[in-house]
Write an enzyme that holds these catalytic residues in place. Structure first.
Site, PDB file in Angstrom:
ATOM      1  N   ASP A 159      14.892  -2.772  36.586  1.00 27.17           N
ATOM      2  CA  ASP A 159      15.567  -3.869  37.284  1.00 27.17           C
ATOM      3  C   ASP A 159      17.077  -3.747  37.033  1.00 27.17           C
ATOM      4  O   ASP A 159      17.525  -3.581  35.907  1.00 27.17           O
ATOM      5  CB  ASP A 159      15.035  -5.209  36.750  1.00 27.17           C
ATOM      6  CG  ASP A 159      15.432  -6.375  37.626  1.00 27.17           C
ATOM      7  OD1 ASP A 159      14.529  -7.039  38.155  1.00 27.17           O
ATOM      8  OD2 ASP A 159      16.646  -6.632  37.768  1.00 27.17           O
ATOM      9  N   ILE A 160      17.844  -3.853  38.115  1.00 26.47           N
ATOM     10  CA  ILE A 160      19.296  -3.638  38.032  1.00 26.47           C
ATOM     11  C   ILE A 160      19.995  -4.756  37.254  1.00 26.47           C
ATOM     12  O   ILE A 160      21.097  -4.562  36.724  1.00 26.47           O
ATOM     13  CB  ILE A 160      19.870  -3.513  39.462  1.00 26.47           C
ATOM     14  CG1 ILE A 160      21.169  -2.729  39.468  1.00 26.47           C
ATOM     15  CG2 ILE A 160      20.045  -4.864  40.125  1.00 26.47           C
ATOM     16  CD1 ILE A 160      21.602  -2.309  40.872  1.00 26.47           C
ATOM     17  N   GLN A 163      10.998 -15.825  44.898  1.00 27.40           N
ATOM     18  CA  GLN A 163      11.077 -14.427  45.338  1.00 27.40           C
ATOM     19  C   GLN A 163      12.407 -14.206  46.060  1.00 27.40           C
ATOM     20  O   GLN A 163      12.699 -14.894  47.047  1.00 27.40           O
ATOM     21  CB  GLN A 163       9.904 -14.094  46.270  1.00 27.40           C
ATOM     22  CG  GLN A 163       9.842 -12.628  46.658  1.00 27.40           C
ATOM     23  CD  GLN A 163       8.632 -12.282  47.534  1.00 27.40           C
ATOM     24  OE1 GLN A 163       7.938 -13.175  48.013  1.00 27.40           O
ATOM     25  NE2 GLN A 163       8.406 -10.997  47.751  1.00 27.40           N
ATOM     26  N   HIS A 194       6.620  -7.223  44.311  1.00 30.00           N
ATOM     27  CA  HIS A 194       6.833  -6.429  43.096  1.00 30.00           C
ATOM     28  C   HIS A 194       6.324  -7.186  41.880  1.00 30.00           C
ATOM     29  O   HIS A 194       6.327  -8.414  41.842  1.00 30.00           O
ATOM     30  CB  HIS A 194       8.311  -6.096  42.914  1.00 30.00           C
ATOM     31  CG  HIS A 194       9.218  -7.287  43.020  1.00 30.00           C
ATOM     32  ND1 HIS A 194       9.582  -7.831  44.233  1.00 30.00           N
ATOM     33  CD2 HIS A 194       9.785  -8.051  42.078  1.00 30.00           C
ATOM     34  CE1 HIS A 194      10.358  -8.870  44.029  1.00 30.00           C
ATOM     35  NE2 HIS A 194      10.496  -9.039  42.728  1.00 30.00           N
ATOM     36  N   PHE A 195       5.907  -6.433  40.872  1.00 26.74           N
ATOM     37  CA  PHE A 195       5.574  -6.979  39.560  1.00 26.74           C
ATOM     38  C   PHE A 195       6.761  -6.742  38.640  1.00 26.74           C
ATOM     39  O   PHE A 195       7.431  -5.713  38.743  1.00 26.74           O
ATOM     40  CB  PHE A 195       4.355  -6.254  38.962  1.00 26.74           C
ATOM     41  CG  PHE A 195       3.039  -6.770  39.454  1.00 26.74           C
ATOM     42  CD1 PHE A 195       2.678  -6.653  40.776  1.00 26.74           C
ATOM     43  CD2 PHE A 195       2.162  -7.381  38.574  1.00 26.74           C
ATOM     44  CE1 PHE A 195       1.459  -7.128  41.235  1.00 26.74           C
ATOM     45  CE2 PHE A 195       0.938  -7.851  39.012  1.00 26.74           C
ATOM     46  CZ  PHE A 195       0.583  -7.736  40.341  1.00 26.74           C
ATOM     47  N   HIS A 196       6.997  -7.703  37.763  1.00 30.69           N
ATOM     48  CA  HIS A 196       8.005  -7.558  36.708  1.00 30.69           C
ATOM     49  C   HIS A 196       7.281  -7.336  35.378  1.00 30.69           C
ATOM     50  O   HIS A 196       6.283  -8.002  35.107  1.00 30.69           O
ATOM     51  CB  HIS A 196       8.800  -8.849  36.520  1.00 30.69           C
ATOM     52  CG  HIS A 196       9.620  -9.305  37.685  1.00 30.69           C
ATOM     53  ND1 HIS A 196      10.987  -9.222  37.704  1.00 30.69           N
ATOM     54  CD2 HIS A 196       9.270  -9.895  38.861  1.00 30.69           C
ATOM     55  CE1 HIS A 196      11.452  -9.752  38.835  1.00 30.69           C
ATOM     56  NE2 HIS A 196      10.425 -10.166  39.562  1.00 30.69           N
TER      57      HIS A 196
HETATM   58  P1  5GP Z   1      12.387 -11.574  42.514  1.00 32.55           P
HETATM   59  O1  5GP Z   1      13.241 -12.776  42.236  1.00 32.55           O
HETATM   60  O2  5GP Z   1      12.340 -11.237  43.990  1.00 32.55           O
HETATM   61  O3  5GP Z   1      11.035 -11.679  41.870  1.00 32.55           O
HETATM   62  O4  5GP Z   1      13.097 -10.391  41.737  1.00 32.55           O
HETATM   63  C1  5GP Z   1      13.907  -9.432  42.333  1.00 32.55           C
HETATM   64  C2  5GP Z   1      14.428  -8.551  41.224  1.00 32.55           C
HETATM   65  O5  5GP Z   1      14.946  -7.377  41.818  1.00 32.55           O
HETATM   66  C3  5GP Z   1      15.539  -9.203  40.410  1.00 32.55           C
HETATM   67  O6  5GP Z   1      15.163  -9.215  39.048  1.00 32.55           O
HETATM   68  C4  5GP Z   1      16.748  -8.305  40.673  1.00 32.55           C
HETATM   69  O7  5GP Z   1      17.564  -8.129  39.537  1.00 32.55           O
HETATM   70  C5  5GP Z   1      16.121  -7.001  41.124  1.00 32.55           C
HETATM   71  N1  5GP Z   1      16.916  -6.244  42.086  1.00 32.55           N
HETATM   72  C6  5GP Z   1      17.536  -6.733  43.195  1.00 32.55           C
HETATM   73  N2  5GP Z   1      18.143  -5.739  43.876  1.00 32.55           N
HETATM   74  C7  5GP Z   1      17.904  -4.602  43.196  1.00 32.55           C
HETATM   75  C8  5GP Z   1      18.285  -3.246  43.402  1.00 32.55           C
HETATM   76  O8  5GP Z   1      18.967  -2.885  44.343  1.00 32.55           O
HETATM   77  N3  5GP Z   1      17.854  -2.329  42.482  1.00 32.55           N
HETATM   78  C9  5GP Z   1      17.100  -2.695  41.396  1.00 32.55           C
HETATM   79  N4  5GP Z   1      16.750  -1.736  40.554  1.00 32.55           N
HETATM   80  N5  5GP Z   1      16.725  -3.976  41.170  1.00 32.55           N
HETATM   81  C10 5GP Z   1      17.121  -4.918  42.046  1.00 32.55           C
END
Ligand code: 5GP
Ligand code: ZN
Length: 138
Positions: free
Chosen positions: A30-31, A93, A99-101
């Site tokens: 995660d970035i 989201q 995606h899974f974290h």
């Molecule tokens: P969500 O809130 O959708 O569950 O989580 C999205 C996750 O994707 C966030 O933790 C965010 O930091 C990560 N993320 C967003 N854009 C990018 C990207 O371009 N590259 C990577 N590696 N992670 C990303």
């Protein structure tokens, strides 16, 4: 989904710190991590939410999530870890490619999930149980 950043990472059109991939699943860091080593696991094909993913692919997602969890435990030696997936805008989201974290957790790392504020009244638990059980498909 041509403008989806996770599709671009899956097809290698966009850069990412890739950790592992199979035919249908890819994982990368995660970035913007909750803790260092925060890992994302995605189907390579675009599915918006978890319930839309075909069973065979969701199996592969879970197997890869398990494999990466073990690697994170051995390499980073966290005190614990969270695995979660946010589905839908109201569930937080932000990237609309399911995606899974995996988040490695450390003593006093300051990250908090909200406490569970609700409790069931008399019979309510059975009523909710019935509602869900009725819709479980083979
Ligand atoms: P969500 O809130 O959708 O569950 O989580 C999205 C996750 O994707 C966030 O933790 C965010 O930091 C990560 N993320 C967003 N854009 C990018 C990207 O371009 N590259 C990577 N590696 N992670 C990303
Ligand atoms: Zn996508």
């Amino acid at each position: 989904m041509n403008d989806c950043i996770f599709c671009k990472i899956a097809s290698k059109e966009a850069p990412a710190e890739i950790l592992f991939e199979t035919e249908r699943v890819i994982t990368f860091l995660d970035i913007n991590p909750i803790n260092y080593g925060h890992t994302l696991i995605i189907p390579k094909e675009h599915y918006r939410e978890f319930h839309e993913i075909p069973e065979e692919i969701s199996k592969e997602l879970i197997i890869v999530t398990s494999k990466l969890t073990k690697a994170i435990l051995e390499s980073l030696k966290p005190h614990g870890y969270n695995i979660f997936t946010n589905n839908g805008r109201f569930a937080g989201q932000a990237i609309m490619h399911c995606h899974f974290h995996i988040v490695p957790r450390f003593l006093n790392d300051g990250f908090k999930f909200r406490p569970h504020p609700k409790s069931y009244k008399q019979n309510e638990m059975k009523q909710y149980g019935d509602l869900i059980r009725e819709k479980i498909k083979n």
